[in-house]
Design a protein around this motif. Structure first.
Motif, PDB file in Angstrom:
ATOM      1  N   ARG A  28      32.676 -23.562  30.514  1.00 39.17           N
ATOM      2  CA  ARG A  28      33.749 -24.475  30.912  1.00 39.17           C
ATOM      3  C   ARG A  28      34.773 -24.732  29.805  1.00 39.17           C
ATOM      4  NH1 ARG A  28      30.319 -29.440  32.010  1.00 39.17           N
ATOM      5  NH2 ARG A  28      32.058 -30.340  33.161  1.00 39.17           N
ATOM      6  N   LYS A  29      34.688 -23.949  28.715  1.00 42.81           N
ATOM      7  CA  LYS A  29      35.601 -24.195  27.589  1.00 42.81           C
ATOM      8  C   LYS A  29      37.064 -24.036  27.981  1.00 42.81           C
ATOM      9  CE  LYS A  29      35.630 -19.567  25.474  1.00 42.81           C
ATOM     10  NZ  LYS A  29      35.157 -18.820  26.648  1.00 42.81           N
ATOM     11  N   ASP A  37      37.866 -15.385  30.775  1.00 40.48           N
ATOM     12  CA  ASP A  37      36.965 -16.261  31.523  1.00 40.48           C
ATOM     13  C   ASP A  37      36.885 -15.810  32.975  1.00 40.48           C
ATOM     14  OD1 ASP A  37      36.511 -18.265  29.380  1.00 40.48           O
ATOM     15  OD2 ASP A  37      38.654 -18.613  29.611  1.00 40.48           O
ATOM     16  N   VAL A  38      38.020 -15.342  33.495  1.00 39.86           N
ATOM     17  CA  VAL A  38      38.088 -14.840  34.871  1.00 39.86           C
ATOM     18  C   VAL A  38      38.799 -13.493  34.844  1.00 39.86           C
ATOM     19  CG1 VAL A  38      38.900 -15.251  37.222  1.00 39.86           C
ATOM     20  CG2 VAL A  38      38.218 -17.197  35.789  1.00 39.86           C
ATOM     21  N   VAL A  39      38.245 -12.520  35.568  1.00 38.02           N
ATOM     22  CA  VAL A  39      38.859 -11.199  35.688  1.00 38.02           C
ATOM     23  C   VAL A  39      39.289 -10.996  37.134  1.00 38.02           C
ATOM     24  CG1 VAL A  39      38.486  -8.711  35.546  1.00 38.02           C
ATOM     25  CG2 VAL A  39      37.504 -10.215  33.807  1.00 38.02           C
ATOM     26  N   ASP A  79      35.488 -24.983  40.696  1.00 34.76           N
ATOM     27  CA  ASP A  79      34.021 -24.873  40.713  1.00 34.76           C
ATOM     28  C   ASP A  79      33.472 -24.700  39.303  1.00 34.76           C
ATOM     29  OD1 ASP A  79      34.077 -25.098  43.436  1.00 34.76           O
ATOM     30  OD2 ASP A  79      33.835 -22.958  43.830  1.00 34.76           O
ATOM     31  N   THR A  80      34.199 -23.954  38.469  1.00 34.02           N
ATOM     32  CA  THR A  80      33.767 -23.755  37.087  1.00 34.02           C
ATOM     33  C   THR A  80      33.823 -25.064  36.315  1.00 34.02           C
ATOM     34  OG1 THR A  80      34.606 -21.491  37.127  1.00 34.02           O
ATOM     35  CG2 THR A  80      34.190 -22.446  34.967  1.00 34.02           C
ATOM     36  N   GLY A  81      34.832 -25.879  36.606  1.00 30.87           N
ATOM     37  CA  GLY A  81      34.977 -27.145  35.901  1.00 30.87           C
ATOM     38  C   GLY A  81      34.059 -28.225  36.405  1.00 30.87           C
ATOM     39  N   ALA A  82      33.525 -28.050  37.643  1.00 33.27           N
ATOM     40  CA  ALA A  82      32.652 -29.073  38.209  1.00 33.27           C
ATOM     41  C   ALA A  82      31.269 -29.001  37.571  1.00 33.27           C
ATOM     42  CB  ALA A  82      32.546 -28.882  39.719  1.00 33.27           C
TER      43      ALA A  82
END
Length: 447
Positions: free
Chosen positions: A208-209, A295-297, A372-375
């Motif tokens: 979540r960085k 972080d996301v591709v 969703d990644t931040g939750a």
């Protein structure tokens, strides 16, 4: 710490208000020299004229005095809220310097707040990261950390380790005392639970960085699949050159863009393929580096062309993504007849888009993925220093298990002390007297 410091507390540039802050034992006296015509009362907003050292009026401003210890730094603090712009604020600073203040160094107000016991290290880092936050979720999380959520975790972990170390020290020094026979078993269970919590905290924090730094999103694909067109569509202007010539993009292009409540770093990469062109080979190498660091591709494929060896190479690279990385597979150019088919696409959920006409489904999917990644857990390690400290404490706990099981309690205590020092470094230094306090609070010795 004996100096009185001064600096602009607001961003440089043109604005309606600029705040100049004085902090230190002479803050009030300096402020009274700059505003000679008013009696400054603590915590009252005074409308006053500000004067330079040669008695020329600078501005009419709001002056507020925070008497120690009721201030952010724990010292006397005076704030001048003048009209914005560099000139007025600079004149207030010049007057303050003339009357004995010095310019503050970077982070010095927060440092003084820490040294004066107004905040701990977790709160100090939360303040710094809150300023840098790239998402609403990050701002909410850091605001809670300012209230002490991470400090509470550190204190609870530290107390548990201190209690366990106290048991160990008692078993070493008072071996003939009647101690519970299940002490070691209980220690193992407690340490295993704490180790697992630490592992999960480090893992979720790494994942979540991007909440704070900005998620890095890389668009990956072979040449001419529409990566640059997609970047331009996200930005709503032609940032990257688009042509039908394969290999047009030779280097990575990085831009910030807002997706939902998140500010992301969107990276357009050079098409990945075998090439004899030295410049293009460097671009491909940088594309692969961007894929590894993202972080996301967003894996982009051309639905209007048949599956090729270059697509297989993209699929191979995607298979090497780590557990902390996320992937979105997208088929571009759906406005053209579809020709692509492959088992990779059948085994992965994909989104159909047209970078030139409609990519809303991809934008929505990306926003949901970032949300969703931040939750999840409210607790998060917000700096490399904190992550290193928890990882080191976890490793010390792991290393302590064998000495404990083999009865080498001196070595076990050494590892416990190491874990305590690492976890304590997140919020406040470890005090050797704490182990004595825990020992005598947990056991009735000398009975």
């Amino acid at each position: 710490m004996n100096d009185t410091i001064v600096s602009i507390a607001t961003a440089h540039g043109t604005a309606s208000i600029a705040i100049v802050r004085l902090s230190g034992k002479n803050a009030l006296q300096i402020a009274q020299r700059i505003t000679p015509n008013i009696n400054i009362i603590p915590r009252y907003a005074h409308l006053a004229s500000l004067y330079s050292s040669d008695n020329n009026i600078i501005d009419q401003a709001i002056v507020i005095y925070f008497q120690n210890p009721h201030s952010f730094t724990g010292e006397d603090v005076v704030e001048f809220q003048s009209h914005g712009g560099l000139i007025v604020a600079s004149q207030v600073i010049e007057a303050s310097l003339h009357y004995g203040a010095r310019l503050a160094t970077a982070g010095e107000y927060s440092k003084r707040a820490f040294l004066n016991g107004k905040i701990d290290l977790t709160q100090a880092e939360a303040i710094a990261k809150l300023i840098e936050a790239k998402s609403v979720d990050a701002a909410k999380l850091l605001a809670k950390q300012l209230k002490g959520s991470l400090a509470k975790f550190v204190d609870e972990s530290r107390d548990l380790l201190l209690i366990i170390m106290a048991h160990s020290e008692v078993m070493i020094d008072y071996a003939e005392e009647d101690l519970p026979t299940d002490v070691i078993e209980g220690i193992i269970v407690k340490l295993d639970n704490l180790r697992q919590i630490m592992e999960e905290l480090v893992s979720s924090s790494l994942r979540r960085k991007g909440l704070i730094e900005g998620f890095k999103v890389a668009i990956i694909g072979k040449p001419n699949v529409g990566k640059s067109s997609l970047l331009n569509a996200f930005l709503s202007y032609d940032r990257a050159i688009v042509s039908d010539i394969a290999g047009t993009t030779r280097d990575t292009i990085e831009e910030q863009v807002r997706i939902g409540t998140h500010t992301i770093r969107l990276i357009d990469t050079a098409g990945i393929r075998e090439s004899n062109d030295e410049i293009e080979k460097i671009g491909v190498s940088r594309s692969i580096s961007s894929l590894e660091e993202a972080d996301v591709v967003i894996a982009l494929f051309d639905s209007s062309r048949e599956w090729e060896d270059e697509d297989s190479e993209i699929a191979r690279l995607l298979s090497g993504l780590t557990s902390s990385q996320n992937m979105i597979v997208a088929l571009n150019k759906i406005d053209l007849p579809r020709c692509i088919e492959n088992e990779f696409l059948n085994s992965n959920k994909y989104i159909e888009v047209s970078a030139k006409e409609n990519f809303a489904s991809l934008s929505s999917a990306l926003a949901k993925l970032l949300d969703d990644t931040g939750a999840g857990e409210e607790l998060m390690l917000v700096s490399s220093r904190q992550i290193t400290a928890v990882t080191s404490a976890k490793n010390a706990i792991i290393e302590s298990k064998n000495p404990l099981l083999s009865g080498e309690l001196e070595i076990f205590s050494y590892h416990m002390l190491d874990a305590i020092r690492h976890i304590s470094s997140i919020s406040r230094p470890y005090d050797n007297d704490e182990i004595l306090d825990k020992m005598f609070s947990e056991f009735c010795l000398g009975k």
